[in-house]
Write a protein that holds these residues in place. Structure first.
Motif, PDB file in Angstrom:
ATOM      1  N   CYS A  71       0.835  -1.206   0.000  1.00 42.23           N
ATOM      2  CA  CYS A  71       0.000   0.000   0.000  1.00 42.23           C
ATOM      3  C   CYS A  71       0.872   1.259   0.000  1.00 42.23           C
ATOM      4  N   TYR A  72       0.406   2.283  -0.687  1.00 41.85           N
ATOM      5  CA  TYR A  72       1.080   3.565  -0.671  1.00 41.85           C
ATOM      6  C   TYR A  72       0.062   4.661  -0.959  1.00 41.85           C
ATOM      7  N   ILE A  73       0.456   5.914  -0.701  1.00 43.63           N
ATOM      8  CA  ILE A  73      -0.414   7.061  -0.911  1.00 43.63           C
ATOM      9  C   ILE A  73      -0.089   7.679  -2.267  1.00 43.63           C
ATOM     10  N   LYS A  74      -1.013   7.545  -3.204  1.00 47.51           N
ATOM     11  CA  LYS A  74      -0.816   8.126  -4.531  1.00 47.51           C
ATOM     12  C   LYS A  74      -1.014   9.636  -4.447  1.00 47.51           C
ATOM     13  N   GLY A  75      -0.034  10.391  -4.909  1.00 49.44           N
ATOM     14  CA  GLY A  75      -0.092  11.839  -4.878  1.00 49.44           C
ATOM     15  C   GLY A  75       0.708  12.464  -3.752  1.00 49.44           C
ATOM     16  N   LEU A  76       1.236  11.648  -2.848  1.00 51.07           N
ATOM     17  CA  LEU A  76       2.038  12.162  -1.739  1.00 51.07           C
ATOM     18  C   LEU A  76       3.461  12.424  -2.212  1.00 51.07           C
ATOM     19  N   SER A  77       3.938  13.662  -2.042  1.00 48.67           N
ATOM     20  CA  SER A  77       5.274  14.015  -2.518  1.00 48.67           C
ATOM     21  C   SER A  77       6.346  13.421  -1.619  1.00 48.67           C
ATOM     22  N   CYS A  78       7.471  13.075  -2.229  1.00 46.67           N
ATOM     23  CA  CYS A  78       8.600  12.483  -1.515  1.00 46.67           C
ATOM     24  C   CYS A  78       9.842  13.302  -1.864  1.00 46.67           C
ATOM     25  N   HIS A  79      10.568  13.766  -0.849  1.00 51.65           N
ATOM     26  CA  HIS A  79      11.637  14.740  -1.060  1.00 51.65           C
ATOM     27  C   HIS A  79      12.994  14.181  -0.640  1.00 51.65           C
ATOM     28  N   LEU A  80      13.970  14.387  -1.499  1.00 51.91           N
ATOM     29  CA  LEU A  80      15.332  13.932  -1.236  1.00 51.91           C
ATOM     30  C   LEU A  80      15.989  14.821  -0.188  1.00 51.91           C
ATOM     31  N   ALA A  81      16.662  14.203   0.772  1.00 49.29           N
ATOM     32  CA  ALA A  81      17.433  14.921   1.780  1.00 49.29           C
ATOM     33  C   ALA A  81      18.867  14.407   1.719  1.00 49.29           C
ATOM     34  N   GLN A  82      19.789  15.280   1.332  1.00 50.62           N
ATOM     35  CA  GLN A  82      21.176  14.861   1.165  1.00 50.62           C
ATOM     36  C   GLN A  82      21.995  14.992   2.434  1.00 50.62           C
ATOM     37  N   ASN A  83      21.445  15.680   3.434  1.00 50.43           N
ATOM     38  CA  ASN A  83      22.152  15.817   4.702  1.00 50.43           C
ATOM     39  C   ASN A  83      21.151  16.110   5.806  1.00 50.43           C
ATOM     40  N   GLU A  84      21.657  16.183   7.022  1.00 47.58           N
ATOM     41  CA  GLU A  84      20.785  16.398   8.174  1.00 47.58           C
ATOM     42  C   GLU A  84      20.055  17.731   8.100  1.00 47.58           C
ATOM     43  N   GLU A  85      20.732  18.764   7.649  1.00 46.59           N
ATOM     44  CA  GLU A  85      20.115  20.085   7.585  1.00 46.59           C
ATOM     45  C   GLU A  85      18.915  20.097   6.642  1.00 46.59           C
ATOM     46  N   GLU A  86      19.057  19.468   5.473  1.00 46.44           N
ATOM     47  CA  GLU A  86      17.953  19.430   4.517  1.00 46.44           C
ATOM     48  C   GLU A  86      16.776  18.638   5.079  1.00 46.44           C
ATOM     49  N   ALA A  87      17.054  17.552   5.773  1.00 45.67           N
ATOM     50  CA  ALA A  87      15.990  16.744   6.356  1.00 45.67           C
ATOM     51  C   ALA A  87      15.246  17.511   7.443  1.00 45.67           C
ATOM     52  N   LEU A  88      15.991  18.235   8.285  1.00 47.39           N
ATOM     53  CA  LEU A  88      15.351  19.020   9.341  1.00 47.39           C
ATOM     54  C   LEU A  88      14.528  20.165   8.764  1.00 47.39           C
ATOM     55  N   ASN A  89      14.985  20.751   7.662  1.00 52.11           N
ATOM     56  CA  ASN A  89      14.204  21.804   7.011  1.00 52.11           C
ATOM     57  C   ASN A  89      12.877  21.259   6.500  1.00 52.11           C
ATOM     58  N   LEU A  90      12.869  20.038   6.000  1.00 55.48           N
ATOM     59  CA  LEU A  90      11.624  19.407   5.557  1.00 55.48           C
ATOM     60  C   LEU A  90      10.692  19.176   6.752  1.00 55.48           C
ATOM     61  N   LEU A  91      11.267  18.736   7.861  1.00 59.11           N
ATOM     62  CA  LEU A  91      10.474  18.517   9.075  1.00 59.11           C
ATOM     63  C   LEU A  91       9.840  19.820   9.547  1.00 59.11           C
ATOM     64  N   PHE A  92      10.620  20.892   9.611  1.00 61.80           N
ATOM     65  CA  PHE A  92      10.111  22.176  10.099  1.00 61.80           C
ATOM     66  C   PHE A  92       9.072  22.752   9.145  1.00 61.80           C
ATOM     67  N   GLU A  93       9.261  22.547   7.841  1.00 57.04           N
ATOM     68  CA  GLU A  93       8.276  23.019   6.871  1.00 57.04           C
ATOM     69  C   GLU A  93       6.936  22.315   7.083  1.00 57.04           C
ATOM     70  N   GLY A  94       6.985  21.004   7.295  1.00 61.23           N
ATOM     71  CA  GLY A  94       5.757  20.266   7.537  1.00 61.23           C
ATOM     72  C   GLY A  94       5.083  20.657   8.832  1.00 61.23           C
ATOM     73  N   GLU A  95       5.880  20.946   9.871  1.00 65.82           N
ATOM     74  CA  GLU A  95       5.319  21.329  11.159  1.00 65.82           C
ATOM     75  C   GLU A  95       4.541  22.645  11.063  1.00 65.82           C
ATOM     76  N   THR A  96       5.024  23.575  10.253  1.00 63.77           N
ATOM     77  CA  THR A  96       4.339  24.861  10.121  1.00 63.77           C
ATOM     78  C   THR A  96       3.012  24.718   9.376  1.00 63.77           C
ATOM     79  N   ASN A  97       2.830  23.636   8.638  1.00 64.34           N
ATOM     80  CA  ASN A  97       1.597  23.442   7.868  1.00 64.34           C
ATOM     81  C   ASN A  97       0.578  22.568   8.580  1.00 64.34           C
ATOM     82  N   ARG A  98       0.874  22.138   9.793  1.00 62.10           N
ATOM     83  CA  ARG A  98      -0.052  21.255  10.510  1.00 62.10           C
ATOM     84  C   ARG A  98      -1.288  22.012  10.990  1.00 62.10           C
ATOM     85  N   ALA A  99      -2.391  21.266  11.163  1.00 62.61           N
ATOM     86  CA  ALA A  99      -3.631  21.837  11.683  1.00 62.61           C
ATOM     87  C   ALA A  99      -3.540  21.903  13.196  1.00 62.61           C
TER      88      ALA A  99
END
Length: 271
Positions: A184-212
């Motif tokens: 099973c998988y979610i069709k339409g869910l974006s998946c983002h490459l993280a080449q280092n810890e900083e990029e991964a944390l930026n993705l986490l913080f971006e998602g946190e700001t968009n939460r309900a």
């Protein structure tokens, strides 16, 4: 292969520190890995009644007044190791509104020691990558929110080339649950490459700001939705020409609080 002991679902209880802990009602037997609950008899129901007063729960462990580091090393570190070895794994937080689920998962930014399981796991993943140069490991992240039975992509505000997207908004891309020969998988869910810890944390913080997030009587910043951050791990040996790709997923699930979930169900019933 993993031992039979490590294959089973493990359940841990983490208590929130408080000055007025209900020791008269909650007996935590850390050595026996059990929690005994005792409720006083409600005399308004009469002297003779069938009211259940005592419960006992067996657990894999109790984290009482534990630091974020202790929680990570005890609960998350073994699961992270399994994920890097190719096993799909999940860590899920469930409990009362205001109990500290989101604090356990993502933590607070005021102090470095208050980081939660997700940022600690991200740091550990890239540390492991640096320490295994014979393996080519690629890390990708997705962040899904489920609110009122609707799925939202919390990272849809990031375009594939990096940076902010002016057109994409959370939930604009229709998503559905799809099953094929790979699962099973979610069709339409974006998946983002993280080449280092900083990029991964930026993705986490971006998602946190968009939460309900909304105010709640038990929690001023209550997460009214279920959120799933998934770390996709793809590895391949650099030294073997015939090595195949090994793919695994590590899911972090932050469920809505029990009170929040009831509020959502009631709002749907009246809509």
């Amino acid at each position: 292969t993993m031992s039979g002991r490590s294959k089973k679902v493990k359940v841990w209880v983490r208590t929130r520190p408080t000055q007025n802990f209900a020791h008269d009602m909650i007996d935590m037997q850390t050595d026996k890995k059990a929690v005994n609950i005792h409720c006083p008899r409600d005399m308004r129901r009469g002297v003779v009644n069938n009211q259940v007063l005592d419960w006992s729960f067996k657990l894999d462990g109790i984290l009482h007044n534990s630091s974020q580091e202790e929680v990570f090393s005890t609960v998350c570190a073994p699961v992270l190791t399994s994920s890097l070895q190719g096993y799909n794994s999940t860590i899920m937080c469930y409990g009362q509104t205001g109990a500290g689920k989101t604090f356990t998962m993502t933590g607070a930014t005021e102090h470095y020691k208050n980081r939660g399981l997700i940022p600690r796991a991200i740091a550990q993943v890239f540390k492991e990558i640096d320490e295994t140069p014979d393996q080519s490991i690629t890390i990708r992240l997705s962040y899904l929110e489920i609110y009122n039975e609707t799925m939202f992509d919390l990272l849809s505000t990031i375009n594939p080339n990096g940076g902010k997207s002016n057109s994409a908004l959370p939930g604009m891309t229709p998503m559905t649950v799809v099953e094929d020969e790979n699962g099973c998988y979610i069709k339409g869910l974006s998946c983002h490459l993280a080449q280092n810890e900083e990029e991964a944390l930026n993705l986490l913080f971006e998602g946190e700001t968009n939460r309900a997030i909304a105010s709640h009587t038990l929690n001023k910043m209550s997460s009214r939705s279920h959120c799933i951050l998934t770390v996709y791990i793809e590895s391949r040996s650099r030294v073997s020409s015939e090595a195949k790709y090994t793919m695994s997923k590590l899911n972090f699930v932050d469920l809505a609080g029990i009170n929040d979930l009831s509020a959502v169900l009631l709002s749907e019933a009246w809509s």
